[in-house]
Motif scaffolding. Structure first.
Motif: not given
Length: 515
Positions: A135-138, A145-147, A162-168, A181-190
């Motif tokens: 909810e916070e990310i949305q 987004l760096c997690l 969920v993140l891929s559906h949001m366009g990441y 656990d680990g790290c994840a970096t996501c970016y909007r493809s648009s």
């Protein structure tokens, strides 16, 4: 009536009191007044005050307490500014947001339950926390987004879909060893296209100091503005580094070595861009497990720190061990062996850089003649074996090390990246320290977003322009909270914030070049 009886009668209930007119048509009240009560005062009924002197309370709907507010760092910017802004006499620009968030891996929460005894059980449940997290990310929809502390199974089963559906587009790196656990970096493809991705492992079995299983991700992104399928403008390349350094407060030497590898890798990416004539901006964020203004923080923000002789615990400042008779070991040069291939200026040595580039491009080692000649000057090549047969003019020669690529490891660590923190670490007005993490033992700032700030640099080689603007302009950020405010919410995690860390969110402006 006896002396002990006192009766209070209401004038309206007195049967002896009579009205000259019916009550519903009575024009008002008449009272005797003046000397001897010979006069009379008439008071209309409507002049009497209402039952309450306070104005009536209008019915209101439910309200929301805004614990965190957006702080505008650019007074000239307007809230309705479009993404692509052609302004007269200025270049078009692009606004983008970056969020850094340690989301608290569930395995780590359950392994350290003693840190969360203050929390209601329902807020520690992963399903509950995951729902709040998404909810916070949305709500903010950051462009990058760096997690950190992203549990691998939760990433694949719940977060990534969920993140891929949001366009990441997402890149994930699990910690080495038995960590889940680990790290994840996501970016909007648009908004961005990926140029390269480097997955870092700080565990180096050949180096005793780097024996911990922390990781990092470095992405090289191309900012783009599109209309439909057509690219209208591009920005300078953006290097995004995301990491989670070692927690252990007593091992500042390990933290500095991990940070040096991260800085060396970032410098290598920026250097390769410059070799092609392209400018590269930097975003470096994550959980650095160090509080503000400590040596590790100073190395990042000032580009230099003197470490020789410092107690290891002072590097991150997470715990004050000065009261102990033996607070731990001190740091001395060299911090790490030359075999790591990283200098005290947090750059790869020329041999390490050549080896790294060739292995990344070809997938196997291919050594040039010049590269092999450099091996003459490595430390082992300068040591004469005891059983080496003496051959005049051949094995009796002493290597000339005057031009060797290895530099002496000094007492100071440095780097050439120009980095600045988004947050100032003190709340405006109150002066209380900002807090990014809190559990039953401590509240502190350990999470950061660093960036290369906008500078005006001399550019005489460009015709018609004395200065060119480089870097990122910080235009705003999401405010943090103080420790007392978080405790008034029963600490972290709670029913509003799903992790023992707060998210960091910043907005930047980047100049574009029309295509």
């Amino acid at each position: 009536m006896g002396d002990s009886e006192v009766v209070f009668a209401s004038p309206l209930s007195n049967p002896l009191l009579t009205f000259t007119e019916p009550h519903d048509t009575q024009p008002g009240w008449h009272f005797p007044a003046g000397p001897g009560l010979t006069g009379e005062v008439h008071v209309p009924l409507w002049d009497y005050p209402p039952v309450s002197y306070y104005p009536p309370v209008e019915p209101t709907g439910p309200f929301e307490i805004m614990w965190r507010v957006w702080e505008n760092r650019d007074e000239s910017a307007t809230a309705d500014e479009p993404t692509l802004m052609p302004v007269p006499f200025t270049k078009p620009s692009m606004d983008f947001t970056v969020m850094s968030y340690n989301i608290l891996a569930q395995d780590l929460l359950e392994a350290n339950e003693g840190l969360y005894t203050h929390c209601p059980l329902e807020v520690l449940d992963w399903s509950y926390r995951c729902s709040l997290l998404l909810e916070e990310i949305q709500k903010w929809v950051p462009d990058i987004l760096c997690l950190q502390e992203v549990q691998e199974n939760h990433y694949h089963e719940q977060l990534y879909p969920v993140l891929s559906h949001m366009g990441y587009t997402c890149v994930y790196k699990r910690r080495t060893g038995d960590k889940t656990d680990g790290c994840a970096t996501c970016y909007r493809s648009s908004c961005f296209s990926e140029v390269s991705a480097n997955l870092l492992e700080f565990f180096r079995p050949e180096t005793d100091l780097l024996d911990r299983h922390n990781v990092g991700i470095i992405l090289l992104l191309q900012p783009v503005v599109t209309r439909g399928s057509q690219v209208k403008a591009k920005g300078s390349l953006l290097c995004v580094a995301n990491t989670h350094l070692l927690f252990n407060p007593r091992r500042g030497d390990v933290k500095l070595a991990q940070l040096a590898v991260l800085l060396a890798e970032t410098h290598s990416v920026v250097k390769s861009c410059k070799a092609k004539g392209e400018h590269c901006n930097i975003i470096m964020c994550g959980d650095f497990n160090a509080v503000p203004h400590t040596p590790l923080y100073q190395l990042i923000t000032t580009g230099e720190v003197y470490f020789h002789g410092l107690p290891a615990w002072t590097i991150s400042g997470q715990e004050d061990l000065s009261y102990k008779l033996h607070p731990g070991h001190r740091l001395f040069a060299p911090l790490w062996p030359s075999s790591l291939g990283v200098t005290d200026s947090c750059q790869y040595t020329s041999i390490q850089e050549t080896d790294r580039r060739q292995s990344l491009v070809s997938g196997k080692h291919q050594y040039s003649h010049d590269f092999l000649l450099q091996l003459r000057f490595c430390p082992l090549a300068c040591v004469r074996p005891h059983d080496l047969q003496l051959i005049p003019g051949v094995t009796d020669a002493t290597p000339d090390t005057s031009n060797q690529p290895y530099e002496r490891f000094g007492h100071t660590l440095s780097h050439q990246l120009d980095l600045q923190s988004v947050y100032k670490h003190v709340l405006p007005g109150s002066g209380n320290p900002e807090v990014t993490t809190l559990h039953s033992q401590v509240g502190a700032t350990v999470d950061y977003i660093f960036y290369s700030p906008k500078r005006s640099v001399n550019c005489q080689h460009k015709a018609g322009s004395d200065f060119v603007s480089e870097g990122l302009k910080l235009t705003g950020c999401l405010s943090l909270l103080s420790e007392d405010v978080l405790w008034s919410m029963k600490g972290l995690p709670n029913h509003i914030f799903p992790s023992d860390h707060l998210s960091l969110l910043a907005k930047f402006r980047l100049e574009l070049n029309a295509t």
